[in-house]
Design an enzyme around this catalytic site. Structure first.
Site, PDB file in Angstrom:
ATOM      1  N   HIS A   1       0.750  -1.159   0.020  1.00 34.19           N
ATOM      2  CA  HIS A   1       0.059   0.188  -0.066  1.00 34.19           C
ATOM      3  C   HIS A   1       1.071   1.079  -0.110  1.00 34.19           C
ATOM      4  CE1 HIS A   1      -2.480  -2.993   2.120  1.00 34.19           C
ATOM      5  NE2 HIS A   1      -3.135  -2.240   1.773  1.00 34.19           N
TER       6      HIS A   1
ATOM      7  N   ASP B   1       2.548   1.930   3.133  1.00 35.21           N
ATOM      8  CA  ASP B   1       3.437   1.018   3.611  1.00 35.21           C
ATOM      9  C   ASP B   1       4.403   0.837   3.877  1.00 35.21           C
ATOM     10  OD1 ASP B   1       0.590  -0.560   3.822  1.00 35.21           O
ATOM     11  OD2 ASP B   1       1.372  -1.763   2.480  1.00 35.21           O
TER      12      ASP B   1
HETATM   13  C1  XUL Z   1      -7.458  -6.212   4.737  1.00 38.41           C
HETATM   14  C2  XUL Z   1      -6.837  -6.806   3.261  1.00 38.41           C
HETATM   15  C3  XUL Z   1      -6.031  -5.879   2.271  1.00 38.41           C
HETATM   16  C4  XUL Z   1      -6.002  -6.123   1.134  1.00 38.41           C
HETATM   17  C5  XUL Z   1      -5.119  -4.671   0.603  1.00 38.41           C
HETATM   18  O1  XUL Z   1      -7.568  -7.651   4.387  1.00 38.41           O
HETATM   19  O2  XUL Z   1      -6.474  -8.629   3.299  1.00 38.41           O
HETATM   20  O3  XUL Z   1      -4.617  -6.160   3.320  1.00 38.41           O
HETATM   21  O4  XUL Z   1      -5.038  -6.974   0.856  1.00 38.41           O
HETATM   22  O5  XUL Z   1      -5.721  -3.476   1.394  1.00 38.41           O
END
Ligand code: XUL
Ligand code: CO
Length: 441
Positions: free
Chosen positions: A104, A107
């Site tokens: 993300h 992150d």
């Molecule tokens: C949350 C989840 C996230 C997604 C990406 O449950 O799976 O980490 O994979 O936003």
């Protein structure tokens, strides 16, 4: 910063030693170089590391703070720490033999006081990530934006009742798409963490879903404008953190995408623990996505069926994964997708070694499942059984039903005439379960 410091000095590159190995820091089933059907296993499985869990997870839970302290998380300058962390990340990706990573935006780079400051931070980290990708050969499976942690998104991002928040989220995703493109990301993921509701007392459900669709159309427009060719993926989840998430599961996701004219542009990123939270098996979600030609990628983890939340554990259940793999292989594989280990260490697993044990177990379980699934498909016993089970639709009035060449009236005539009462036929479930076990043991 020191040049290429060893962040995991006690841990060598993980090698394949075969099923007989007793070395806990070796693969027993995952041999990345093993050639299967003309391609190395690494290319079939396309394993990826989830940066948020493995490099931002600290083991905190609602009852207590983090337990995991990493040696590189030191200093006052958040960007300098982020750069060191990234180097640790790439050392790990290489040592664990993962060809891909996922992140993300928030992150990898700290959020600043303004969007412009956040974007500047992101640019500094992305420049370094690009150099590390080039140096190591590790590639970006997908990027995404964190539209759920910052308090501004407490009532959703694209589905927020405040258009100002929608605009902020749009600006954030614009940048995340650009950054994903810059790093050669092969996909872009939308997980609607807070795109849902807590109570319908304050929610216009229809309007919120239309806003979400408008947001996704805008994302597609921007991808087109910048020439981003990666696959767009929706990651369904029924709940958590919201009481109800709009893209609850694949079936509701398909309905949403079709309703809003988005179906040609999206596939699904399926997470095992999200499937089970929705009351489905992992294989069910894979089959449903495959049935619509929308199987995109996998977030590889597992939940604990005794708990009602997303525990994001590393999956070592070879039986579950074998069933999943048979469905994935039958569907023709994941294309530009891969298996991203969206899984985290348990809170007491505080050592650097634990990060390796966790991924070794996950990689091995998937590799073994892949090999078993290939044997199952090559033998063709299950496929033959299923084919035979539906054979009455291959010819005669059965084929006419499938081609919609026959109606109730003619079918009634057949039943009243020569057909009469159908003969019951066993579904043979227990026989098939036993047959599956012959491959596993
Ligand atoms: C949350 C989840 C996230 C997604 C990406 O449950 O799976 O980490 O994979 O936003
Ligand atoms: Co996920």
């Amino acid at each position: 910063m020191k040049k290429n410091p060893a962040y995991f000095p006690r841990i060598p590159r993980i090698e394949y030693e075969g099923p007989g190995s007793a070395n806990p820091l070796a693969f027993r089933h995952y041999d990345p170089a093993q050639v299967v059907a003309g391609r190395p296993l690494a290319d079939h499985l396309r394993f990826s590391i989830a940066y948020w869990h493995s490099f931002r997870g600290v083991g905190s839970d609602p009852f207590g703070p983090g337990t995991i302290v990493r040696p590189w998380e030191r200093g006052k300058d958040a960007v300098a720490i982020a750069l060191a962390r990234l180097e640790a990340g790439f050392e790990f990706f290489q040592k664990i033999r993962a060809p891909f990573w996922c992140f993300h935006d928030r992150d990898i780079a700290p959020e600043g006081a303004t969007l412009a400051a956040s974007n500047r931070n992101l640019d500094r980290i992305v420049t370094h990530a690009k150099a590390l990708q080039k140096q190591t050969g590790v590639k970006l499976l997908w990027g995404t934006a964190n539209l759920f942690s910052n308090p501004r998104y407490m009532c959703g991002a694209a589905t927020n009742p405040d258009a100002h928040v929608f605009a902020y989220a749009a600006a954030q995703v614009k940048k995340a798409l650009e950054v994903t493109q810059e790093l050669g990301g092969e996909n872009y993921v939308f997980w609607g963490g807070r795109e849902g509701y807590e109570t319908l007392l304050n929610t216009d459900l229809k309007r919120e879903q239309a806003h979400l669709a408008a947001f996704l159309h805008m994302a597609l427009d921007h991808a087109k404008a910048i020439g981003f060719k990666g696959q767009f993926l929706i990651e369904p989840k029924p709940k958590e953190p919201t009481k109800h998430q709009y893209d609850f599961d694949v079936a509701s996701g398909v309905a949403f995408l079709r309703t809003h004219g988005l179906e040609r542009h999206f596939k699904f990123n399926l997470e095992t623990n999200h499937a089970t939270l929705a009351g489905h098996t992992f294989q069910h979600e894979i089959e449903t996505a495959a049935a619509h030609g929308m199987l995109g990628s996998i977030d590889a983890n597992s939940g604990d069926l005794l708990l009602g939340w997303d525990t994001d554990q590393f999956n070592t259940d070879v039986k579950e994964l074998t069933l999943a793999m048979t469905s994935i292989l039958r569907a023709g594989g994941l294309g530009s997708g891969g298996f991203n280990f969206d899984a985290k260490l348990r809170r007491p697993s505080v050592d650097l070694e634990d990060l390796f044990y966790a991924h070794i177990g996950g990689f091995d379980a998937y590799a073994l499942a892949f090999k078993v699934a290939r044997r199952i498909l090559a033998d063709g016993k299950f496929d033959a059984f299923v084919r035979e089970r539906y054979a009455s639709f291959d010819t005669g009035f059965g084929a006419d039903i499938e081609r919609r060449k026959i109606g109730f009236k003619q079918l009634e005539k057949l039943v009243l005439g020569s057909l009469g009462e159908p003969t019951p036929r066993s579904g043979r479930q227990e026989y098939l379960e036993n047959l599956l076990n012959t491959y596993l043991h």
